[in-house]
Design a protein around this motif. Structure first.
Motif, PDB file in Angstrom:
ATOM      1  N   TYR A   1       6.381   4.745  10.906  1.00 23.14           N
ATOM      2  CA  TYR A   1       5.494   5.903  10.949  1.00 23.14           C
ATOM      3  C   TYR A   1       4.064   5.547  10.546  1.00 23.14           C
ATOM      4  O   TYR A   1       3.104   6.146  11.046  1.00 23.14           O
TER       5      TYR A   1
ATOM      6  N   THR B   1       5.207   9.024   4.342  1.00 23.92           N
ATOM      7  CA  THR B   1       5.358   9.379   2.926  1.00 23.92           C
ATOM      8  C   THR B   1       6.738   9.968   2.660  1.00 23.92           C
ATOM      9  O   THR B   1       7.379   9.660   1.645  1.00 23.92           O
ATOM     10  N   GLU B   2       7.214  10.825   3.563  1.00 23.19           N
ATOM     11  CA  GLU B   2       8.537  11.426   3.403  1.00 23.19           C
ATOM     12  C   GLU B   2       9.617  10.347   3.339  1.00 23.19           C
ATOM     13  O   GLU B   2      10.511  10.393   2.487  1.00 23.19           O
TER      14      GLU B   2
ATOM     15  N   ASP C   1      12.724   9.027  15.356  1.00 23.18           N
ATOM     16  CA  ASP C   1      12.667  10.383  14.795  1.00 23.18           C
ATOM     17  C   ASP C   1      14.059  10.916  14.498  1.00 23.18           C
ATOM     18  O   ASP C   1      14.331  11.455  13.413  1.00 23.18           O
TER      19      ASP C   1
ATOM     20  N   GLU D   1       1.407   8.348  11.541  1.00 26.44           N
ATOM     21  CA  GLU D   1       2.028   9.581  11.027  1.00 26.44           C
ATOM     22  C   GLU D   1       2.192   9.461   9.509  1.00 26.44           C
ATOM     23  O   GLU D   1       3.291   9.215   9.005  1.00 26.44           O
ATOM     24  N   PRO D   2       1.110   9.615   8.745  1.00 23.55           N
ATOM     25  CA  PRO D   2       1.186   9.385   7.297  1.00 23.55           C
ATOM     26  C   PRO D   2       2.134  10.332   6.575  1.00 23.55           C
ATOM     27  O   PRO D   2       2.773   9.936   5.594  1.00 23.55           O
ATOM     28  N   ASP D   3       2.240  11.580   7.024  1.00 25.85           N
ATOM     29  CA  ASP D   3       3.136  12.516   6.337  1.00 25.85           C
ATOM     30  C   ASP D   3       4.597  12.084   6.479  1.00 25.85           C
ATOM     31  O   ASP D   3       5.367  12.129   5.508  1.00 25.85           O
ATOM     32  N   ARG D   4       4.986  11.677   7.682  1.00 29.28           N
ATOM     33  CA  ARG D   4       6.356  11.207   7.892  1.00 29.28           C
ATOM     34  C   ARG D   4       6.594   9.905   7.124  1.00 29.28           C
ATOM     35  O   ARG D   4       7.673   9.677   6.579  1.00 29.28           O
TER      36      ARG D   4
ATOM     37  N   THR E   1       9.159   7.168   2.590  1.00 26.36           N
ATOM     38  CA  THR E   1       8.923   6.339   1.404  1.00 26.36           C
ATOM     39  C   THR E   1       9.509   6.986   0.154  1.00 26.36           C
ATOM     40  O   THR E   1      10.161   6.321  -0.671  1.00 26.36           O
TER      41      THR E   1
END
Length: 493
Positions: A318, A328-329, A268, A323-326, A331
């Protein structure tokens, strides 16, 4: 001693212009680079390392004098008591590490020389080492590099202290933990089935990580701080994230969520810092010192490449952590940085500096196994850079713009071996084997991989160097995977 790579017409022409004599290698579509043995001289600082059991039950790390030519018990870095010179040990083991021609202790509770002569203690320690090897895989075990792979792996284990501090080398000025080198050590442990050891190395890095997620150039092995004012190096963030992804990949599926949770504080913080470096209108990060260990004049590929690798890796971590949102961020940030690197560096043939100029070994950082796919044009730049960096003994310099001292560096040579081994091109993998053969031919009498090789082929500077050892292990793992049925990676997981 030789340095053999595939001889394309371009390679032959460039090498001839550089003053090398090309001699075809019998039975191979390759050529040997031969040149007059001229160049600067650097001493060999030690011949290798040894380990023994300390009085407190922990591990004591020893540094061997140059030219010592140690005899180890099979499958270990434990000195064979029957081969030790009792007269030479009469003065004991140097506890201050101040004698270049004497066995010296580097780490662990102080030991007495008499303990090294105890056959029961030695054989017990060697048996534990062999059990450790058997708990994973020895890279290259079924081929011509079996001894090289085992030695590199054992040296990595020896240089990793009980608290997870992975030392760069046993010499005083190298006896620190570089996040870069330690990340490669963690990856090498993981790829060979020693995931617990890899987690220990990453655990040490998590303990020394700065509050904002960054890393200094190097740390004291007790984790108490930094040894000097070299300052922050951004590539460390990328390498740590890349290593964390490798460790997760090699973790058994049933344990992966648990290990991902363990690594989350490290990941993180590192991801947040990496994102902060590329969140501007121009996603290229600020200039930072990199593996050259010099003050930057402009952004280097040695910083941008590892950060890109780290963001790609963070997305994978992630995804595993749910943690799909993290994911995506990370990526999206990686995609922006990838396009920026291709535009700014790739348009110029991937030079070391974003402002242009000569290439360096960081062309390998924008290839697999560090990137999912080679950046556009990176394959060609990497191949062209070989002749630009080639040195008389057959290895590579850190870059084409490095000083003309005739010295080959094993970290960059083994880095190119790993990049070649990770290629899908059989010719590249053949080149990887020749780079590894060159490293094998230039080890010390005790079998350690030195940091440098002089123009006359002599090993020089520190030995072993953990970064080079880790790269050899990783390259052999890639070659083993390519040779396995179906081309699957060979691991113990």
């Amino acid at each position: 001693m030789r340095g053999v790579i595939r001889a394309t017409p371009t390679w032959r022409l460039a090498a001839a212009r550089a003053g090398f004599l090309l001699v075809p290698a019998l039975g191979l579509t390759a050529a040997t680079a031969v040149a007059a043995p001229t160049g600067e001289h650097i001493d060999l600082y030690q011949d290798g390392v040894a380990v023994t059991t300390a009085p407190d039950g922990g591990t004591a790390l020893l540094r061997l004098a140059p030219g010592a030519g140690a005899t180890y018990l099979d499958g270990s870095r434990v000195l064979d008591p029957a081969a030790l010179d009792r007269a030479a040990l009469a003065e004991g083991v140097d506890p201050a590490d101040g004698e270049a021609d004497r066995l010296a202790q580097v780490a662990g509770e102080p030991i007495a020389a008499a303990g090294l002569l105890d056959p029961d203690r030695a054989h017990d320690a060697a048996a534990a080492s062999r059990a450790w090897l058997a708990s994973g895989v020895v890279p290259g075990a079924d081929g011509p590099f079996a001894a090289l792979g085992e030695a590199a792996l054992l040296d990595l284990r020896a240089l990793t202290l009980d608290d997870g501090a992975a030392l760069a080398a046993p010499s005083p000025r190298w006896r620190y933990v570089w996040p870069r080198d330690a990340s490669f050590t963690a990856a090498a442990f993981a790829r060979t089935g020693h995931v617990a050891d890899a987690r220990d190395v990453l655990g040490f890095l998590a303990r020394v990580q700065e509050d904002d997620g960054s890393f200094h150039a190097r740390y004291l092995p007790d984790g108490s701080g930094v040894p000097d004012d070299r300052g922050l190096q951004s590539d460390g963030v990328g390498w740590v994230l890349w290593a964390a992804d490798v460790v997760l990949e090699e973790t058994p599926a049933a344990d992966r969520r648990e290990v991902a949770a363990e690594l989350r504080p490290l990941v993180d913080a590192a991801t947040d810092h990496a994102l902060s470096l590329v969140d501007g209108e121009d996603p290229l990060p600020p200039a930072s010192s990199d593996y050259w260990e010099v003050e930057p004049t402009s952004l280097t590929l040695g910083t941008a490449g590892p950060l890109l690798a780290g963001l790609e890796a963070a997305a994978d971590v992630y995804a595993v952590a749910g943690e799909p949102d993290r994911a995506t961020e990370a990526t999206l940030a990686a995609a922006r940085l990838r396009m920026a690197v291709e535009r700014s560096f790739g348009s110029q043939g991937f030079p070391r500096h974003v402002t242009g100029g000569a290439r360096d070994a960081s062309t390998a950082f924008v290839l697999p196994p560090f990137q999912p796919e080679p950046l556009a044009g990176a394959d060609a730049a990497w191949r062209e850079s070989v002749t630009e960096m080639l040195r008389p003994a057959g290895g590579l310099a850190p870059g084409a713009g490095w000083r003309d001292d005739g010295i080959s560096w094993t970290p960059q040579t083994t880095l190119y071996a790993l990049a070649a081994a990770s290629s899908s091109d059989p010719d590249d993998r053949a080149d990887a084997r020749e780079w590894l053969r060159w490293v094998d031919d230039h080890r010390t009498a005790s079998g350690a991989i030195p940091e440098k090789v002089l123009a006359d082929g002599s090993p020089a500077a520190v030995a072993p160097l953990s970064w080079s050892s880790a790269l050899v292990v990783l390259a052999l793992v890639e070659l083993d995977g390519a040779d396995a049925p179906g081309g699957d990676p060979v691991t113990a997981g």
